[in-house]
Design a protein around this motif. Structure first.
Motif, PDB file in Angstrom:
ATOM      1  N   GLY A  86     -26.186 -55.972 -42.362  1.00 56.07           N
ATOM      2  CA  GLY A  86     -26.495 -54.838 -43.224  1.00 56.07           C
ATOM      3  C   GLY A  86     -27.534 -55.186 -44.266  1.00 56.07           C
ATOM      4  O   GLY A  86     -28.003 -56.327 -44.341  1.00 56.07           O
ATOM      5  N   LEU A  87     -27.901 -54.198 -45.079  1.00 60.23           N
ATOM      6  CA  LEU A  87     -28.956 -54.417 -46.073  1.00 60.23           C
ATOM      7  C   LEU A  87     -28.548 -55.460 -47.091  1.00 60.23           C
ATOM      8  O   LEU A  87     -29.316 -56.362 -47.409  1.00 60.23           O
ATOM      9  CB  LEU A  87     -29.268 -53.089 -46.777  1.00 60.23           C
ATOM     10  N   SER A  88     -27.316 -55.360 -47.609  1.00 57.10           N
ATOM     11  CA  SER A  88     -26.928 -56.281 -48.673  1.00 57.10           C
ATOM     12  C   SER A  88     -26.849 -57.703 -48.141  1.00 57.10           C
ATOM     13  O   SER A  88     -27.256 -58.655 -48.803  1.00 57.10           O
ATOM     14  CB  SER A  88     -25.598 -55.857 -49.293  1.00 57.10           C
ATOM     15  N   GLY A  89     -26.337 -57.872 -46.906  1.00 56.99           N
ATOM     16  CA  GLY A  89     -26.276 -59.210 -46.326  1.00 56.99           C
ATOM     17  C   GLY A  89     -27.664 -59.784 -46.151  1.00 56.99           C
ATOM     18  O   GLY A  89     -27.916 -60.953 -46.453  1.00 56.99           O
ATOM     19  N   THR A  90     -28.599 -58.940 -45.685  1.00 59.64           N
ATOM     20  CA  THR A  90     -29.967 -59.402 -45.479  1.00 59.64           C
ATOM     21  C   THR A  90     -30.612 -59.749 -46.819  1.00 59.64           C
ATOM     22  O   THR A  90     -31.309 -60.760 -46.940  1.00 59.64           O
ATOM     23  CB  THR A  90     -30.776 -58.311 -44.768  1.00 59.64           C
ATOM     24  N   LEU A  91     -30.349 -58.913 -47.840  1.00 59.90           N
ATOM     25  CA  LEU A  91     -30.883 -59.206 -49.175  1.00 59.90           C
ATOM     26  C   LEU A  91     -30.350 -60.537 -49.676  1.00 59.90           C
ATOM     27  O   LEU A  91     -31.092 -61.365 -50.204  1.00 59.90           O
ATOM     28  CB  LEU A  91     -30.503 -58.084 -50.148  1.00 59.90           C
ATOM     29  N   ASP A  92     -29.029 -60.752 -49.489  1.00 55.17           N
ATOM     30  CA  ASP A  92     -28.409 -62.020 -49.881  1.00 55.17           C
ATOM     31  C   ASP A  92     -29.145 -63.193 -49.266  1.00 55.17           C
ATOM     32  O   ASP A  92     -29.482 -64.177 -49.922  1.00 55.17           O
ATOM     33  CB  ASP A  92     -26.955 -62.062 -49.400  1.00 55.17           C
ATOM     34  N   GLU A  93     -29.386 -63.061 -47.934  1.00 57.77           N
ATOM     35  CA  GLU A  93     -30.016 -64.151 -47.213  1.00 57.77           C
ATOM     36  C   GLU A  93     -31.416 -64.413 -47.750  1.00 57.77           C
ATOM     37  O   GLU A  93     -31.809 -65.561 -47.975  1.00 57.77           O
ATOM     38  CB  GLU A  93     -30.085 -63.792 -45.731  1.00 57.77           C
ATOM     39  N   LEU A  94     -32.157 -63.300 -47.966  1.00 56.00           N
ATOM     40  CA  LEU A  94     -33.511 -63.427 -48.511  1.00 56.00           C
ATOM     41  C   LEU A  94     -33.470 -64.126 -49.863  1.00 56.00           C
ATOM     42  O   LEU A  94     -34.240 -65.058 -50.117  1.00 56.00           O
ATOM     43  CB  LEU A  94     -34.143 -62.042 -48.665  1.00 56.00           C
ATOM     44  N   ALA A  95     -32.530 -63.689 -50.720  1.00 58.63           N
ATOM     45  CA  ALA A  95     -32.429 -64.271 -52.055  1.00 58.63           C
ATOM     46  C   ALA A  95     -32.142 -65.766 -51.949  1.00 58.63           C
ATOM     47  O   ALA A  95     -32.739 -66.584 -52.653  1.00 58.63           O
ATOM     48  CB  ALA A  95     -31.319 -63.570 -52.837  1.00 58.63           C
ATOM     49  N   ARG A  96     -31.236 -66.114 -51.013  1.00 59.74           N
ATOM     50  CA  ARG A  96     -30.882 -67.522 -50.889  1.00 59.74           C
ATOM     51  C   ARG A  96     -32.096 -68.327 -50.419  1.00 59.74           C
ATOM     52  O   ARG A  96     -32.360 -69.415 -50.914  1.00 59.74           O
ATOM     53  CB  ARG A  96     -29.707 -67.678 -49.920  1.00 59.74           C
ATOM     54  N   LEU A  97     -32.842 -67.761 -49.469  1.00 60.95           N
ATOM     55  CA  LEU A  97     -34.041 -68.451 -48.991  1.00 60.95           C
ATOM     56  C   LEU A  97     -35.030 -68.660 -50.135  1.00 60.95           C
ATOM     57  O   LEU A  97     -35.564 -69.753 -50.317  1.00 60.95           O
ATOM     58  CB  LEU A  97     -34.710 -67.628 -47.879  1.00 60.95           C
ATOM     59  N   LEU A  98     -35.232 -67.602 -50.929  1.00 60.96           N
ATOM     60  CA  LEU A  98     -36.169 -67.691 -52.051  1.00 60.96           C
ATOM     61  C   LEU A  98     -35.733 -68.764 -53.033  1.00 60.96           C
ATOM     62  O   LEU A  98     -36.533 -69.577 -53.482  1.00 60.96           O
ATOM     63  CB  LEU A  98     -36.258 -66.333 -52.757  1.00 60.96           C
ATOM     64  N   MET A  99     -34.423 -68.751 -53.362  1.00 56.46           N
ATOM     65  CA  MET A  99     -33.889 -69.733 -54.302  1.00 56.46           C
ATOM     66  C   MET A  99     -34.176 -71.142 -53.803  1.00 56.46           C
ATOM     67  O   MET A  99     -34.581 -72.027 -54.542  1.00 56.46           O
ATOM     68  CB  MET A  99     -32.385 -69.562 -54.460  1.00 56.46           C
ATOM     69  N   ARG A 100     -33.933 -71.325 -52.488  1.00 60.95           N
ATOM     70  CA  ARG A 100     -34.103 -72.657 -51.934  1.00 60.95           C
ATOM     71  C   ARG A 100     -35.571 -73.077 -52.051  1.00 60.95           C
ATOM     72  O   ARG A 100     -35.879 -74.197 -52.429  1.00 60.95           O
ATOM     73  CB  ARG A 100     -33.661 -72.677 -50.471  1.00 60.95           C
ATOM     74  N   GLU A 101     -36.471 -72.117 -51.778  1.00 58.06           N
ATOM     75  CA  GLU A 101     -37.900 -72.408 -51.890  1.00 58.06           C
ATOM     76  C   GLU A 101     -38.235 -72.861 -53.320  1.00 58.06           C
ATOM     77  O   GLU A 101     -38.907 -73.865 -53.530  1.00 58.06           O
ATOM     78  CB  GLU A 101     -38.717 -71.151 -51.553  1.00 58.06           C
TER      79      GLU A 101
END
Lengths: 287, 333
Positions: free
Chosen positions: B312-327
């Protein structure tokens, strides 16, 4: 007595029409483990093709049926390749959502091309008149549906139990990796079964059009009915599906005759009772 | 996403995040109040459906029980509140409580029936229950108004002070308050040991039963909570519109709720809210043009979500946020 007999004949014909459509869905759920809520959409596509061929092009009824089955399979195969392939091993919820999505798309597109009106499939003269059975006469179309149902049930039983294809199919369902090891081409088997299921849906959509009229919301309106019938019968069991279709068809038709105000009340009451008593369906197998 | 943390610092952090989340919901709600003063009736409907979708998330997202019959609980709440109101109980808070209780009772019944089966038959049972109630509500027209709907409600002013006016201002603010309270309670419930057990039952029922926990009463309890939430939503709709129609207990609203939940993200309370708002806003705009285009659009969105964003959107947003944080974390080193 007359009423009882005509209710019984109607119920039998309606049950058989349900059976022809639903047995394909039952096979898909059991063999390919896909809860294909778009099954009704394929029946609807079959109905539209037949209606177009018979009414607008003036072709014969039998020719219309064949054209509907072939056309629907041709439409379904790319859908299977592109979409169904990806949800075979996903959760039931994903499958339900994806196939509801396909249903919605089919409804929207159908309406765009064919308009929101009811589509009829004119019956040939032999089926439109009534047939004298000796003790009473019934509509030829009803008789045709009942006979078709029996032929489909018998043919499927023969195909699955008595032919080489059936043996391979049962092996692929029972244990796919082992079947593959033994040299059975499971993808081909699955593809053929899917085509068979869709073809049956189209056939059922055409011959059942007297009971379940073809219109844009067809796929959605009867989606629930088809799913309910299959799960009451137990997915994958031909006798189970037949029993469920006859039982639920009889309840539905009888209730509509005797207490028309109640709509689907008794149908769903029966469903709840049966599923509570047989959580795997009437003749479902343990998973 | 370890929510089972127990150190005081971690608890403080999640509490802080919860308050921030509630404040954001309140802000978004008030923004809607100021920005769309002419559409408050529609926004109130969004609030009541949001409660329905939240309640569905409790069952689907936290227990792993798929249901296409959640409308049964929503409709029970709506009809109970509506019938009570017609018969002279007009205090809105009391009506909400009546709706929640009716929803909870219906949840108990529905859970007791649905939990007998698994997988596809379970889904079919949920459909059968909502269809049965739909026909019953249609048939019992002397109580429910049948297909004309139940009308003639006139709820008393809220707390004796705020009239339910023609513009729906007090109804909207009342609904927003309800949503925030329910959301706070649900945050607490889903994070409690009980909520954890439900999650465990979804992930690995065998292991949980090996721990000595019997699944049926746990899931049934969640059904009751879910029923209370959905019933609250139904009662809110009844009070706000002062009409209860057959559509409040229908397969369509149940299926739509599931679509909204999947759109937003299953097992994620914020996801339920996001999905509801996006879906209903889109429906409001597109369905006005042509209902069939709307169906095609929903279908395409559903297929796309299953294929590309299964969480879903929120799960995908979570994943994106986590990727960004890691970057960023990597860049910072």
């Amino acid at each position: 007595m007359q009423t009882a007999l005509s209710i019984a004949m109607d119920a039998l014909a309606y049950g058989m029409a349900l059976f022809i459509i639903c047995i394909g869905l039952s096979l898909t759920i059991c063999l390919m483990r896909v809860v294909n809520l778009a099954h009704g959409a394929f029946a609807m596509i079959g109905g539209y093709i037949a209606s177009y061929a018979v009414r607008d092009l003036g072709l014969g009824y039998g020719f219309g049926i064949i054209l509907a089955m072939i056309g629907t399979v041709i439409i379904a195969v790319p859908v299977e390749r592109l979409l169904y392939r990806r949800i075979y091993d996903r959760s039931e919820l994903s499958q339900v959502l994806m196939t509801i999505g396909i249903t919605f798309c089919v409804i929207g597109i159908t309406n765009y091309f064919f308009g929101p009106t009811l589509k009829t499939i004119p019956l040939p003269a032999e089926l439109a008149r009534s047939v004298d059975l000796g003790f009473r006469s019934i509509a030829g179309h009803r008789l045709f549906v009942i006979a078709s149902g029996l032929v489909v049930a018998g043919g499927l039983w023969f195909l699955i139990e008595r032919t080489g294809f059936g043996i391979n199919l049962r092996a692929a369902v029972e244990n796919a990796p082992m079947a593959r090891t033994l040299g059975i081409r499971t993808e081909i088997i699955y593809g053929l079964s899917f085509a068979l299921a869709i073809g049956l849906a189209a056939f059922g959509g055409v011959v059942g059009a007297e009971f379940l009229p073809i219109e844009p919301y067809y796929a959605l309106r009867y989606m629930v009915t088809f799913l309910v019938v299959v799960s009451v019968g137990g997915a994958g069991s031909i006798p189970g599906a037949l029993a469920a279709c006859l039982l639920l068809g009889a309840i539905d038709v009888t209730a509509r005759y005797l207490v028309p105000d109640f709509g689907n009340f008794f149908f769903y009451l029966a469903v709840i009772l049966v599923v509570c008593a047989f959580p795997r369906g009437l003749m479902g197998r343990a998973q | 996403m370890a929510s089972a943390t127990s150190t005081p610092a971690a608890v403080g952090r999640t509490l802080g995040r919860d308050f921030l989340g509630l404040a954001l919901i309140a802000l978004a709600g008030l923004a809607g109040y100021w920005l769309f003063p002419d559409n408050l009736a529609f926004l109130t409907r969004v609030l009541s459906v949001a409660l329905l979708v939240l309640s569905l998330d409790l069952i689907v997202g936290y227990c792993g029980v798929a249901s296409l019959g959640q409308g049964a609980l929503y409709g029970a709440g709506a009809y109970a509140a509506g019938i009570a109101c017609v018969h002279g109980i007009t205090d809105p808070v009391l009506l909400i409580l009546i709706g929640a209780t009716a929803g909870a009772i219906m949840g108990l019944l529905m859970g007791a029936i649905m939990l007998r089966a698994h997988g596809l038959p379970q889904l079919v049972l949920s459909i059968a229950i909502v269809q049965l109630l739909h026909e019953a509500a249609n048939k019992a027209s002397s109580i429910t108004g049948g297909s004309d709907g139940l009308s003639g409600m006139s709820p008393a002013p809220l707390f004796g002070l705020f009239e339910f006016d023609l513009w729906g201002r007090s109804a909207y603010l009342f609904g927003l308050g309800l949503l925030i309270i329910v959301f706070a309670i649900l945050r607490f419930v889903t994070r409690s040991p009980f909520g954890m057990v439900c999650r465990g039952l979804k992930e690995d029922p065998l292991r949980i039963s090996a721990l000595g926990i019997y699944a049926f009463p746990v899931l049934l309890k969640m059904f009751v909570i879910s029923g209370a939430v959905a019933g609250t939503g139904g009662a809110l709709a009844a009070i706000a519109t002062q009409v209860v129609g057959l559509d409040s207990v229908s397969f369509e609203i149940s299926a739509n709720a599931l679509v909204m939940l999947v759109l937003g993200g299953i097992g994620h309370l914020y996801g339920a809210l996001i999905g509801t708002v996006i879906f209903m806003a889109l429906e409001h705009i597109v369905a006005a043009i042509n209902p069939f285009h709307w169906m095609t659009l929903v279908g395409a969105v559903l297929i796309a979500i299953v294929l590309f964003a299964p969480r879903g959107l929120s799960g995908t947003l979570d994943e994106l946020a986590r990727l960004l944080m890691r970057e960023r974390w990597r860049a910072g080193r």
